[in-house]
Design a protein around this motif. Structure first.
Motif, PDB file in Angstrom:
ATOM      1  N   ALA B  13      33.460  35.036  44.194  1.00  0.00           N
ATOM      2  CA  ALA B  13      34.098  35.272  45.527  1.00  0.00           C
ATOM      3  C   ALA B  13      34.584  36.442  45.782  1.00  0.00           C
ATOM      4  N   ALA B  14      35.243  36.987  44.766  1.00  0.00           N
ATOM      5  CA  ALA B  14      35.681  38.435  45.102  1.00  0.00           C
ATOM      6  C   ALA B  14      34.649  39.469  44.999  1.00  0.00           C
ATOM      7  N   TYR B  15      33.532  39.118  44.262  1.00  0.00           N
ATOM      8  CA  TYR B  15      32.438  39.853  44.548  1.00  0.00           C
ATOM      9  C   TYR B  15      31.719  39.829  46.063  1.00  0.00           C
ATOM     10  N   ALA B  16      31.581  38.655  46.332  1.00  0.00           N
ATOM     11  CA  ALA B  16      31.217  38.534  47.817  1.00  0.00           C
ATOM     12  C   ALA B  16      31.847  39.292  48.816  1.00  0.00           C
ATOM     13  N   LEU B  17      33.195  39.423  48.574  1.00  0.00           N
ATOM     14  CA  LEU B  17      33.932  39.954  49.802  1.00  0.00           C
ATOM     15  C   LEU B  17      34.033  41.455  49.281  1.00  0.00           C
ATOM     16  N   GLY B  18      33.537  41.879  48.292  1.00  0.00           N
ATOM     17  CA  GLY B  18      33.521  43.222  47.983  1.00  0.00           C
ATOM     18  C   GLY B  18      34.742  44.148  47.625  1.00  0.00           C
ATOM     19  N   VAL B  19      35.672  43.003  47.055  1.00  0.00           N
ATOM     20  CA  VAL B  19      37.097  43.465  46.747  1.00  0.00           C
ATOM     21  C   VAL B  19      37.431  43.629  45.264  1.00  0.00           C
ATOM     22  N   LEU B  20      36.271  43.562  44.319  1.00  0.00           N
ATOM     23  CA  LEU B  20      36.529  43.789  42.977  1.00  0.00           C
ATOM     24  C   LEU B  20      36.487  45.217  42.621  1.00  0.00           C
ATOM     25  N   ASP B  21      37.554  45.418  41.655  1.00  0.00           N
ATOM     26  CA  ASP B  21      37.937  46.855  40.989  1.00  0.00           C
ATOM     27  C   ASP B  21      36.497  47.219  40.651  1.00  0.00           C
ATOM     28  N   GLU B  22      36.161  48.458  40.532  1.00  0.00           N
ATOM     29  CA  GLU B  22      34.971  48.928  40.112  1.00  0.00           C
ATOM     30  C   GLU B  22      34.279  48.381  38.784  1.00  0.00           C
ATOM     31  N   ALA B  23      35.025  48.456  37.642  1.00  0.00           N
ATOM     32  CA  ALA B  23      34.739  47.971  36.356  1.00  0.00           C
ATOM     33  C   ALA B  23      34.421  46.615  36.632  1.00  0.00           C
ATOM     34  N   ASP B  24      35.079  45.794  37.195  1.00  0.00           N
ATOM     35  CA  ASP B  24      35.016  44.193  37.386  1.00  0.00           C
ATOM     36  C   ASP B  24      33.835  44.105  38.356  1.00  0.00           C
ATOM     37  N   HIS B  25      33.514  44.789  39.296  1.00  0.00           N
ATOM     38  CA  HIS B  25      32.400  44.752  40.124  1.00  0.00           C
ATOM     39  C   HIS B  25      31.199  45.194  39.166  1.00  0.00           C
ATOM     40  N   GLN B  26      31.087  45.998  38.418  1.00  0.00           N
ATOM     41  CA  GLN B  26      29.792  46.291  37.629  1.00  0.00           C
ATOM     42  C   GLN B  26      29.664  45.228  36.663  1.00  0.00           C
ATOM     43  N   ALA B  27      30.705  44.879  35.872  1.00  0.00           N
ATOM     44  CA  ALA B  27      30.661  43.821  35.019  1.00  0.00           C
ATOM     45  C   ALA B  27      29.937  42.517  35.560  1.00  0.00           C
ATOM     46  N   PHE B  28      30.599  42.141  36.621  1.00  0.00           N
ATOM     47  CA  PHE B  28      30.026  40.921  37.419  1.00  0.00           C
ATOM     48  C   PHE B  28      28.638  41.131  37.823  1.00  0.00           C
ATOM     49  N   GLU B  29      28.349  42.186  38.381  1.00  0.00           N
ATOM     50  CA  GLU B  29      26.951  42.200  38.580  1.00  0.00           C
ATOM     51  C   GLU B  29      25.830  42.178  37.629  1.00  0.00           C
ATOM     52  N   ARG B  30      26.228  42.694  36.563  1.00  0.00           N
ATOM     53  CA  ARG B  30      25.373  42.474  35.174  1.00  0.00           C
ATOM     54  C   ARG B  30      25.196  41.084  34.946  1.00  0.00           C
ATOM     55  N   HIS B  31      26.374  40.316  34.979  1.00  0.00           N
ATOM     56  CA  HIS B  31      26.416  38.844  34.792  1.00  0.00           C
ATOM     57  C   HIS B  31      25.549  38.402  35.927  1.00  0.00           C
ATOM     58  N   LEU B  32      25.847  38.492  37.115  1.00  0.00           N
ATOM     59  CA  LEU B  32      25.064  37.782  38.326  1.00  0.00           C
ATOM     60  C   LEU B  32      23.405  37.758  38.006  1.00  0.00           C
ATOM     61  N   MET B  33      23.005  38.863  37.649  1.00  0.00           N
ATOM     62  CA  MET B  33      21.591  39.069  37.255  1.00  0.00           C
ATOM     63  C   MET B  33      21.026  38.138  36.459  1.00  0.00           C
ATOM     64  N   SER B  34      21.890  37.337  35.522  1.00  0.00           N
ATOM     65  CA  SER B  34      21.402  36.744  34.721  1.00  0.00           C
ATOM     66  C   SER B  34      21.778  35.127  34.905  1.00  0.00           C
TER      67      SER B  34
END
Lengths: 183, 70
Positions: B13-34
């Motif tokens: 949800a935080a990712y969809a809203l674009g409000v994750l802090d940078e490190a979390d954003h990148q970490a979640f994006e890696r998770h998302l891909m798989s």
């Protein structure tokens, strides 16, 4: 495990396809993305165009990881565009709405009425959420704050804000679906 | 898993809203891909932020309620 083309091969493949891919991205997503971004820039076209350009550029740079189907790519683009807008808004030091009187000239003209109705329904839906869920949404997205910043303000761990946001957004979507606003 | 941990899937949800802090954003994006679950949820949620943006245009009318044009 993903079967990856060796980095060097990938580079050359990418170089050959760079032009096409960039153009494809623009053609397919440029216009709808601009429409979306215009909402978050409050109708500022110049700014919105810059955001679209930056977003598609990032997509193009990440193309290797993004060969996914359209829906996911679209969601990814929206997220990136939002981050670009939020970053810029913070850089400009635009103060949050709570302390800033609305600019009458910024009201979007063509779909103004529809937008106003949408705003009414969304705000009604927000009021139906639990206070904690509503607060999580208000203190992050609607105030252009990151999770970390909101957590500090709310005095709870970041994980709690993420969790409240998750259940809040799910609930909000459910209500908006019932109201026929979301699909 | 112990106390302050939370479910990484909830970051969507935080990712969809674009409000994750940078490190979390990148970490979640890696998770998302798989993670197909998160991909499905992201698609479902991706419409919501745009709808919330309606409030930015119209905040004065809907939230404070005293700027309603006559």
């Amino acid at each position: 495990m993903p079967c990856r083309i060796p980095e060097s091969r990938l580079e050359s493949v990418k170089t050959n396809n760079d032009h096409i891919l960039a153009e494809e991205l623009y053609q397919e997503f440029g216009a709808p993305l601009l429409r979306h971004v215009l909402r978050s820039t409050g109708g500022d076209l110049q700014w919105a165009e810059d955001v679209v350009q930056e977003t598609l550029l990032r997509a193009w740079r990440n193309a290797g990881n993004l060969r996914r189907e359209r829906g996911l790519l679209w969601a990814w683009l929206l997220t990136v565009a939002r981050r670009v807008v939020i970053d810029e808004r913070r850089r400009r030091g635009v103060r949050p709405r709570e302390t800033e009187p609305p600019d009458a000239d910024a009201v979007p003209a063509p779909d103004g009425a529809e937008r106003a109705l949408e705003a009414m329904l969304v705000s009604e839906a927000l009021r139906q959420l639990s206070p904690e869920h509503r607060e999580a949404i208000e203190q992050t997205y609607l105030r252009d704050r990151t999770i970390g910043e909101a957590a500090e303000i709310l005095g709870v761990p970041p994980g709690t804000v993420k969790s409240r946001l998750y259940y809040g957004i799910r609930a909000l979507r459910g209500i908006l679906k019932e109201k026929g606003v979301a699909s | 898993m112990s106390a302050p941990s939370h479910d990484v899937h909830e970051d969507v949800a935080a990712y969809a809203l674009g409000v994750l802090d940078e490190a979390d954003h990148q970490a979640f994006e890696r998770h998302l891909m798989s993670c197909e679950e998160c991909q499905a949820e992201l698609r479902e949620m991706s419409e919501v932020p745009g709808l919330l943006d309606a409030l930015r245009d119209d905040r004065s009318d809907t939230l404070s309620g005293d700027h309603t044009p006559r």
